[in-house]
Structures are given as structure tokens and as C-alpha cells.
Scaffold this active site. Sequence first.
Site, short mmCIF file in Angstrom:
data_model
loop_
_atom_site.label_atom_id
_atom_site.label_comp_id
_atom_site.label_asym_id
_atom_site.label_seq_id
_atom_site.Cartn_x
_atom_site.Cartn_y
_atom_site.Cartn_z
N THR A 178 -33.89 -17.54 -32.18
CA THR A 178 -33.26 -16.55 -31.46
C THR A 178 -32.22 -15.82 -32.30
O THR A 178 -32.07 -14.86 -32.55
CB THR A 178 -32.76 -17.03 -30.25
OG1 THR A 178 -33.70 -17.70 -29.66
CG2 THR A 178 -32.01 -15.87 -29.59
N SER A 215 -41.63 -19.51 -29.46
CA SER A 215 -41.98 -20.47 -28.33
C SER A 215 -43.53 -20.11 -28.08
O SER A 215 -44.33 -21.20 -27.95
CB SER A 215 -41.33 -20.16 -26.86
OG SER A 215 -39.87 -20.78 -27.09
N GLY A 230 -35.89 -24.01 -23.67
CA GLY A 230 -34.40 -24.04 -23.22
C GLY A 230 -33.51 -22.80 -23.38
O GLY A 230 -34.25 -21.83 -23.45
N ASP A 231 -32.32 -23.10 -22.99
CA ASP A 231 -31.45 -21.91 -22.89
C ASP A 231 -30.22 -22.73 -22.97
O ASP A 231 -29.97 -23.73 -23.63
CB ASP A 231 -31.55 -21.17 -21.65
CG ASP A 231 -30.92 -19.90 -21.60
OD1 ASP A 231 -29.75 -19.67 -20.83
OD2 ASP A 231 -31.24 -18.99 -22.23
N LYS A 276 -37.71 -17.76 -15.26
CA LYS A 276 -36.43 -18.51 -15.91
C LYS A 276 -36.22 -19.47 -14.81
O LYS A 276 -36.69 -19.45 -13.81
CB LYS A 276 -35.51 -17.39 -15.94
CG LYS A 276 -34.35 -17.74 -17.06
CD LYS A 276 -34.79 -17.63 -18.39
CE LYS A 276 -33.76 -17.66 -19.43
NZ LYS A 276 -34.07 -17.64 -20.76
#
Length: 445
Positions: free
Chosen positions: A210, A377, A165-166, A126
Amino acid sequence: MPETVDTVYANVVNRNPGEPEFHQAVREVLESIGPALARHPEYADARIIERICEPERQIIFRVPWEDDQGRIRVNRGFRVEFNSALGPFKGGLRFHPSVYLGIVKFLGFEQIFKNALTGLPIGGGKGGADFDPKGCSDREVMRFCQSFMTELYRHIGAQTDVPAGDIGVGGREIGYLFGQYKRITNRYESGVLTGKGLAYGGAQVRREATGYGAVFFAEELLKQTGDSLEGKRVVVSGSGNVAIYAIEKVHQLGGRVVACSDSDGYVLDEAGIDLELLRELKEERRVRLDNYVRHVPHAVAVSGRTVWEVPCDLALPCATQNEIGGAEAAALVAGGCIAVVEGANMPTTPEAVRILAGAGVKFAPGKAANAGGVAVSAMEMAQNASRDSWTFAQSEKRLWETMRDIHARCWATAEEYGLPGDYVAGANINGFRRVAEAMLEHGLV
């Protein structure tokens, strides 16, 4: 926790002071895996727990950039490459003022087991920065992303570490990051980042993955008790990418989302959240959620209070960590909630989980329920590697199959270890065992 595991946890806290989110994530896993350790003493002999709690690599770097007024700004960037036993490090980048090393480590630790649960060959990592894209112009965001990638590029690669991404990192930011990577390396290495635009190697359903995946998991959870989403009253926290697509899929499957939120409060629309209006406000105009009521007179905007006070059958926390505490969990129980399915990473505190369990509310942890994003992903990586492109229908079908398999794996593992219906134990034990077995076979590395 067993004495040996308790000792490991105490050492983690001592070695990583001032990182409560990381401590919480580690404790939640360690509290679950006792049955697996009892059955497999070889894990203790190889010090698997100690090794899995220590990142393989932690990278912290300076990110200088210039704003539109010509002022020099300096942020801090992070990449924690946690565990590569199953494949290249894989996990998102978060741009938010709250980001610090402890947040990145908690997210990276969770990512190890989440990625393992997908059954795909990806390790856990991360990253991110304490940069806030809110209120910045596109040019400022571009300059920040270019500076960030100028350092990050030397640590990533399609076979090494693949960011995505996040929070705070969407298609715009991924585009700027990829452009700078390509410029610096002189390589069109599509698989180095995921979440890319469809015009340059992105995957269908990645934006939706998600949110869709969490709802697919919720549907499987309800099916297990002979129920379904049809007619269910649903509350979703957040109003960003995950929340928007969770709302969309709930509506497609016959449920009705009556409330969603942002950092200022929540909006209640008993007719069901108007998804197109929500997209316009949050994705196009980038304004606060309370603007919703200007367009929908019967809706109500509530500021400074929690969306979990709204009665519901199903709760989908899709915002950020630790948003459901003890008081919020009690409110959900009082409001008739029968299941909480995490779309965000660790949004429910340990106290809240205990309250929900005590009231018989089904609870699905994020490492299982929100794994759809990283699953797609990995599918994007596969398409990039083979120079292929799947249709939306193909990709959504693969996502549904993956979430169905994750649910089945969690359910079966919990039953195998004498903990029927315990999705937390099922997810943690299954993910841990897959990583532990790979680490044993790799030797002491």
C-alpha cells in the site's frame, strides 16, 4: 448531481441513517459518474446505481473473549459483503474502537471501485470490530482473534470472501485468524486470507504494497507534468505500516520525508525521517512517536497539532479517514504543496478537495492511489491457488506495473469524458463502468 442521481443519494441517506462516512463515500462517487450515466442510459434502466449502493450482505456478530485478568469482554464484529460482480468479495479487517457499521460500509463501498481499478477479478467488501489491540497482550489479541474467527469462518472462503488486514490488523492478527480458521474447518485453505506470513503462504511485498503503491502512483502523477520525486520535500501522516513503507519508497526514489505523525501529534526531522528508528519504535516497541526525539536530538516533536502545517511539495495522508479538512488543505496550499496522494481511505474531506482543486493542487483519491495493497493481495491469492511463490523483485515489478496502469486508466478516462487531469472523476467513472458492465451481464441478481 443530476436529478436522478440526487434522488438515489437521498434514498441512501434515508435508508442508512447515522452513517456519515458511508454517505460521504457514496456522494463522492455519485457526483463523478454523471457523464457515464448520460452516455449509458442502460445503467439507469437496470437500476445499477441503486443496486451498487446496497450491500449484497451485511453481517454483524458478537465477539466474546477473556482478558488476562479473567474478565469477560464483549465486542461487535462486522463483515459487509458489498459487491461480487467482478469476483469474490475482497477487503480488509479493521480493529479499532471507532469501527461501526457505517465505517465498514464506507470502506466496503470504496473497495468496490478500488478493486475494479486494479483490473483483477475481485469484488468489494470490508469488515472489522470495535476492538482495540493497543495495550493488549499477545495472548489477549490471540483470544480475541480466535473468537472473531469462530463466527466469521462460516462466511468466508477463497472463492467467496477473502479478508485481509487494515488498521489494527497486521501479520500477528492475520496469523491468529488463519490458525483458528484452519483449526475449525480442518482445511489448509491458504487463499482464504491475505497478508499472511511468508512461512505459510504469504506474498513478498504484501506488507510494503500500500505504501509503495501510493508512492509509485505519485511518481506517475509527477511524470505526467514532466516532474519526479527527486529532491521533493514530502510529509506523511501516520506512522504505521502504510506510512513506514511510503517513507521507504520516497527515500529510494530521491525524495525526503521530513515529518510523520501519530494520534498525539507529529515529529519533524529536517534531515529526513530515520526509517529504522521509526520501525523500532512503532513495530517492535509499539510506543508513541514522540520517543523519536530522544534518539534524534535535532528532531522536534509537536503535540496536539496537524502535520499538514509543515511546508512540503508532496503530501501523503496515510493515517485514517477525514484527516485533511478545510483548514488543513489551506495550510497545505500555503505551504507550497503541489500534490496530495491518498495512502489512506478517504482521508480528505469534500471541502478540502475543493480547496486543493481551486489552488491547482493535484489530487489522487485513495481508491486509485492506495490500490497497491489489494492488488498484491490478489497476487497472493493467485500464488496460493497455483502453489507458487514469486520473488520480491517479481512482486514489486508487478505492483509497479499495476499502479502505472491504474494511473494511465484514470488519466485516460478523465480525458475521454472531457475532464482532463481530474483523477477523482477518472477513478470513479472507470471503476463504476467496469462493475456496471459486469452487473448488466449477470442479469437481475
